[in-house]
Design a protein around this motif. Structure first.
Motif, PDB file in Angstrom:
ATOM      1  N   MET A   1      -2.830  -7.274 -10.811  1.00  0.00           N
ATOM      2  CA  MET A   1      -3.734  -6.894  -9.726  1.00  0.00           C
ATOM      3  C   MET A   1      -4.222  -5.466  -9.910  1.00  0.00           C
ATOM      4  O   MET A   1      -3.460  -4.593 -10.300  1.00  0.00           O
ATOM      5  CB  MET A   1      -3.018  -6.992  -8.371  1.00  0.00           C
ATOM      6  N   THR A   2      -5.482  -5.269  -9.609  1.00  0.00           N
ATOM      7  CA  THR A   2      -6.054  -3.927  -9.605  1.00  0.00           C
ATOM      8  C   THR A   2      -6.204  -3.460  -8.158  1.00  0.00           C
ATOM      9  O   THR A   2      -6.075  -4.242  -7.207  1.00  0.00           O
ATOM     10  CB  THR A   2      -7.432  -3.907 -10.279  1.00  0.00           C
ATOM     11  N   GLU A   4      -8.923  -2.694  -6.715  1.00  0.00           N
ATOM     12  CA  GLU A   4     -10.046  -3.420  -6.120  1.00  0.00           C
ATOM     13  C   GLU A   4      -9.650  -4.829  -5.733  1.00  0.00           C
ATOM     14  O   GLU A   4     -10.093  -5.350  -4.698  1.00  0.00           O
ATOM     15  CB  GLU A   4     -11.232  -3.456  -7.084  1.00  0.00           C
ATOM     16  N   ASP A   5      -8.810  -5.475  -6.544  1.00  0.00           N
ATOM     17  CA  ASP A   5      -8.332  -6.815  -6.196  1.00  0.00           C
ATOM     18  C   ASP A   5      -7.596  -6.812  -4.858  1.00  0.00           C
ATOM     19  O   ASP A   5      -7.612  -7.811  -4.133  1.00  0.00           O
ATOM     20  CB  ASP A   5      -7.364  -7.339  -7.272  1.00  0.00           C
ATOM     21  N   LEU A   6      -6.961  -5.690  -4.546  1.00  0.00           N
ATOM     22  CA  LEU A   6      -6.167  -5.594  -3.334  1.00  0.00           C
ATOM     23  C   LEU A   6      -7.019  -5.311  -2.098  1.00  0.00           C
ATOM     24  O   LEU A   6      -6.832  -5.935  -1.049  1.00  0.00           O
ATOM     25  CB  LEU A   6      -5.102  -4.499  -3.491  1.00  0.00           C
ATOM     26  N   ARG A   8     -10.505  -5.438  -1.705  1.00  0.00           N
ATOM     27  CA  ARG A   8     -11.750  -6.166  -1.445  1.00  0.00           C
ATOM     28  C   ARG A   8     -11.569  -7.355  -0.500  1.00  0.00           C
ATOM     29  O   ARG A   8     -12.389  -7.538   0.423  1.00  0.00           O
ATOM     30  CB  ARG A   8     -12.394  -6.606  -2.765  1.00  0.00           C
ATOM     31  N   THR A  44      -1.788  -1.543 -11.940  1.00  0.00           N
ATOM     32  CA  THR A  44      -1.631  -2.592 -12.961  1.00  0.00           C
ATOM     33  C   THR A  44      -0.333  -2.452 -13.740  1.00  0.00           C
ATOM     34  O   THR A  44       0.029  -3.340 -14.516  1.00  0.00           O
ATOM     35  CB  THR A  44      -2.817  -2.545 -13.940  1.00  0.00           C
ATOM     36  N   CYS A  51       5.141  -6.487  -8.103  1.00  0.00           N
ATOM     37  CA  CYS A  51       3.902  -7.265  -7.911  1.00  0.00           C
ATOM     38  C   CYS A  51       4.129  -8.401  -6.917  1.00  0.00           C
ATOM     39  O   CYS A  51       3.277  -8.689  -6.073  1.00  0.00           O
ATOM     40  CB  CYS A  51       3.413  -7.828  -9.246  1.00  0.00           C
ATOM     41  N   GLN A  55       2.290  -8.762  -3.359  1.00  0.00           N
ATOM     42  CA  GLN A  55       1.526  -9.959  -3.014  1.00  0.00           C
ATOM     43  C   GLN A  55       1.935 -10.494  -1.643  1.00  0.00           C
ATOM     44  O   GLN A  55       1.090 -10.902  -0.833  1.00  0.00           O
ATOM     45  CB  GLN A  55       1.736 -11.039  -4.077  1.00  0.00           C
ATOM     46  N   THR A  58       0.407  -8.284   0.909  1.00  0.00           N
ATOM     47  CA  THR A  58      -1.028  -8.537   0.989  1.00  0.00           C
ATOM     48  C   THR A  58      -1.312  -9.802   1.778  1.00  0.00           C
ATOM     49  O   THR A  58      -2.267  -9.860   2.569  1.00  0.00           O
ATOM     50  CB  THR A  58      -1.631  -8.643  -0.422  1.00  0.00           C
TER      51      THR A  58
END
Length: 295
Positions: A1-2, A4-6, A8, A44, A51, A55, A58
């Motif tokens: 995950m980046t 931005e992935d988190l 956005r 990353t 991670c 997740q 998130t």
């Protein structure tokens, strides 16, 4: 995950600016990443275990669960308070209320300068009604070291968090289970009473954020549309008889009812009432003084 992935996906709930701030806050508090680390792509480089934890966090955020509940903590007046479902999350506006009380009561702040007799006479008895996480009571206990602070709440869950916070921060506060609407028959007991009671009308729910309405305790937020001063009236009536001479009552208020609350305080015998605005320019706080009572 980046990074931005988190952030956005969360932007659909909070907007991009707040979504980015929430993710940075999580990465800082839980994973020790600075803003520089985040922008340098260290997200990353998290381990597989981290991670997995990230997740899960998130996923909770995507359900609009407040980030403070996800992390299990909230910042308040430069200190960390433990919070969780069932306890109201401390707000920045309430910090301003504490700052007003502390700055208005400088005479109580330096017990080391008094003789033993003077200290006994000048130790203020402070009551926080509807303490929630204990943030107000704990802050006043620590920032007015001579004070004897008590705090009430009707919620056993909230009191559990409040006691944990007081112990973690070494604050001396006496917590009690007490319904603010049915207070004891006290007379001239307190020097200061403060409360941030439920004050949001049910009709205002449609204008509120999902993370608040869906997750924070409604008994700490809402009052009936036909009785918006329910808690203010009960607390002011109790304070009118339980405050000592020149005792002070402080409220955090709904700006919609600032004038009504001021009128009510006058009816209960409070004088020298004063309202103050918060950092957003809204009338958010009020103080009333009881004068003329014999000790």
């Amino acid at each position: 995950m980046t990074y931005e992935d988190l952030w956005r996906p969360l932007a659909a709930i909070y907007g991009s600016g707040e979504a980015k701030a929430i993710v940075r806050y999580v990465l800082d508090v839980r994973f020790g990443m600075s803003t520089t680390d985040v922008y340098c792509g260290k997200v990353t480089q998290l381990s597989a275990e981290d991670c997995h934890e990230l997740q899960k966090m998130t996923d909770r955020l995507m359900k609009a669960e407040p980030v403070q509940y996800v992390l299990g903590q909230a910042d308040f007046c430069g200190r960390t308070m433990k919070v969780g479902p069932g306890v109201l999350i401390p707000r920045p506006e309430t910090e301003e209320l504490c700052e007003w009380i502390v700055s208005s009561n400088e005479k109580y702040r330096a017990p080391d300068t008094f003789s033993e007799k003077e200290t006994c006479n000048i130790r203020p008895a402070i009551l926080d009604i509807g303490t929630g996480s204990g943030c107000i009571a704990i802050t006043l206990s620590l920032d007015i070291p001579s004070a004897k602070v008590s705090a009430w709440d009707i919620s056993a869950e909230a009191l559990s968090f409040a006691r944990l916070n007081a112990a973690a921060l070494c604050a001396e506060v006496t917590f009690e289970t007490q319904d603010a609407l049915v207070p004891p028959d006290d007379t001239a007991r307190w020097d200061i009473i403060v409360s941030n009671p439920p004050y949001i009308c049910q009709r205002e729910r449609t204008d509120m954020e999902r993370n608040v309405v869906d997750h924070e305790p409604h008994q700490a937020l809402f009052v009936p549309d036909d009785d918006p001063l329910l808690f203010y009236s009960a607390i002011a009536r109790y304070a009118a008889r339980s405050l000592k001479r020149d005792g002070r009552l402080y409220f955090e208020i709904n700006p919609l009812f600032a004038g009504d609350i001021q009128t009510m305080l006058h009816e209960y015998g409070f004088t020298m009432t004063e309202t103050r605005s918060d950092s957003f320019g809204k009338e958010r706080f009020i103080k009333g003084v009881i004068t003329g009572r014999k000790q």
